[in-house]
Design a protein around this motif. Structure first.
Motif, PDB file in Angstrom:
ATOM      1  N   CYS A 123      31.080  50.450  40.943  1.00  0.00           N
ATOM      2  CA  CYS A 123      30.716  49.381  41.891  1.00  0.00           C
ATOM      3  C   CYS A 123      29.916  48.289  41.192  1.00  0.00           C
ATOM      4  N   CYS A 124      28.984  48.671  40.329  1.00  0.00           N
ATOM      5  CA  CYS A 124      28.187  47.674  39.603  1.00  0.00           C
ATOM      6  C   CYS A 124      29.072  46.800  38.725  1.00  0.00           C
ATOM      7  N   CYS A 125      30.000  47.418  37.997  1.00  0.00           N
ATOM      8  CA  CYS A 125      30.908  46.645  37.141  1.00  0.00           C
ATOM      9  C   CYS A 125      31.765  45.685  37.964  1.00  0.00           C
ATOM     10  N   ASP A 126      32.292  46.163  39.081  1.00  0.00           N
ATOM     11  CA  ASP A 126      33.138  45.325  39.923  1.00  0.00           C
ATOM     12  C   ASP A 126      32.342  44.190  40.571  1.00  0.00           C
ATOM     13  N   LEU A 127      31.151  44.496  41.053  1.00  0.00           N
ATOM     14  CA  LEU A 127      30.312  43.460  41.659  1.00  0.00           C
ATOM     15  C   LEU A 127      29.906  42.401  40.642  1.00  0.00           C
ATOM     16  N   GLN A 128      29.629  42.835  39.428  1.00  0.00           N
ATOM     17  CA  GLN A 128      29.196  41.890  38.402  1.00  0.00           C
ATOM     18  C   GLN A 128      30.263  40.831  38.141  1.00  0.00           C
ATOM     19  N   LYS A 129      31.529  41.211  38.223  1.00  0.00           N
ATOM     20  CA  LYS A 129      32.619  40.252  38.006  1.00  0.00           C
ATOM     21  C   LYS A 129      32.645  39.184  39.087  1.00  0.00           C
ATOM     22  N   ASN A 130      32.477  39.604  40.345  1.00  0.00           N
ATOM     23  CA  ASN A 130      32.636  38.691  41.482  1.00  0.00           C
ATOM     24  C   ASN A 130      31.327  38.088  41.975  1.00  0.00           C
ATOM     25  N   MET A 131      30.254  38.861  41.923  1.00  0.00           N
ATOM     26  CA  MET A 131      28.951  38.378  42.422  1.00  0.00           C
ATOM     27  C   MET A 131      27.842  38.864  41.484  1.00  0.00           C
ATOM     28  N   PRO A 132      27.688  38.224  40.327  1.00  0.00           N
ATOM     29  CA  PRO A 132      26.763  38.729  39.315  1.00  0.00           C
ATOM     30  C   PRO A 132      25.298  38.830  39.770  1.00  0.00           C
ATOM     31  N   ALA A 136      23.184  44.022  45.885  1.00  0.00           N
ATOM     32  CA  ALA A 136      23.788  45.356  45.955  1.00  0.00           C
ATOM     33  C   ALA A 136      23.747  46.044  44.593  1.00  0.00           C
ATOM     34  N   ILE A 137      23.877  45.272  43.519  1.00  0.00           N
ATOM     35  CA  ILE A 137      23.803  45.861  42.178  1.00  0.00           C
ATOM     36  C   ILE A 137      22.454  46.548  41.988  1.00  0.00           C
ATOM     37  N   ARG A 138      21.392  45.856  42.339  1.00  0.00           N
ATOM     38  CA  ARG A 138      20.049  46.443  42.221  1.00  0.00           C
ATOM     39  C   ARG A 138      19.944  47.702  43.092  1.00  0.00           C
ATOM     40  N   GLY A 139      20.557  47.679  44.263  1.00  0.00           N
ATOM     41  CA  GLY A 139      20.555  48.842  45.139  1.00  0.00           C
ATOM     42  C   GLY A 139      21.265  50.024  44.507  1.00  0.00           C
ATOM     43  N   TYR A 140      22.424  49.775  43.898  1.00  0.00           N
ATOM     44  CA  TYR A 140      23.144  50.855  43.219  1.00  0.00           C
ATOM     45  C   TYR A 140      22.315  51.432  42.067  1.00  0.00           C
ATOM     46  N   ILE A 141      21.613  50.561  41.347  1.00  0.00           N
ATOM     47  CA  ILE A 141      20.780  51.038  40.243  1.00  0.00           C
ATOM     48  C   ILE A 141      19.666  51.933  40.776  1.00  0.00           C
TER      49      ILE A 141
END
Length: 191
Positions: A123-132, A136-141
């Protein structure tokens, strides 16, 4: 790995944000950094050496590389991996929790843990492509770190037989380079 040379990867420690990427045929020379590193092998075979301990990882397996662990990766034929590095300073409460401690194991065998962490990494990799800049990335971490802390025991860093003193001195120098440093001050700090 003690007879081999390794490098302090200061560029990794200069990053303030977590980083994650897909890495086909993962290979790197021996190095260490303060960031926590996770490697999920999606498919194929990857070999890793951590502080001289060899690990052979197949598709569906997860490796945790604690801070200041000397590590290297080799892909004998083919591998498809996801790599994530998390600077300890990225989440201050996590940094405080790990002060003087490290994870007691590197190879994660718990299938539930592997499934949940690999899902978060993807999810982090996919989100980084579209919404860096996605929150949500911080939430996944946060979820990844919580899963690690709740499922893998921590131990005192001083109980590990490795090059901890060298890495402690390096950390001290890195954290205090703007202050006047003397040999006496360093000797007082480390005995």
């Amino acid at each position: 790995m003690n007879s081999q040379k390794y490098n302090y990867e200061i560029s990794r420690d200069s990053q303030s944000d977590a980083a994650f990427w897909y890495s086909p045929n993962n290979n790197c020379s021996p190095h260490f950094h303060s960031a926590l590193e996770l490697v999920y092998v999606k498919s194929g075979l990857m070999e890793a050496t951590l502080n001289g301990e060899f690990h052979s990882l197949q598709g569906g397996e997860l490796l945790l590389v604690p801070s200041y662990t000397i590590h290297r990766y080799v892909t004998p034929e083919k591998s498809d991996t996801i790599v994530m590095t998390i600077p300890l300073s990225y989440i201050p409460s996590f940094q405080k929790l790990l002060r003087g401690k490290t994870f007691s194991m590197s190879r994660i065998l718990n299938k539930y843990l592997i499934k949940e962490i690999s899902r978060c990494l993807k999810c982090c990799c996919d989100l980084q492509k579209n919404m860096p800049d996605s929150m949500a990335i911080r939430g996944y971490i946060h979820v990844i770190l919580a899963l690690l802390v709740e499922n893998i025991p921590l131990e005192d860093m001083r109980t590990k037989e490795d090059n901890a003193l060298v890495r402690d001195i390096l950390t001290y120098l890195h954290n205090n380079y703007k202050n006047p440093l003397t040999l006496k001050a360093i000797a007082d700090e480390f005995g």
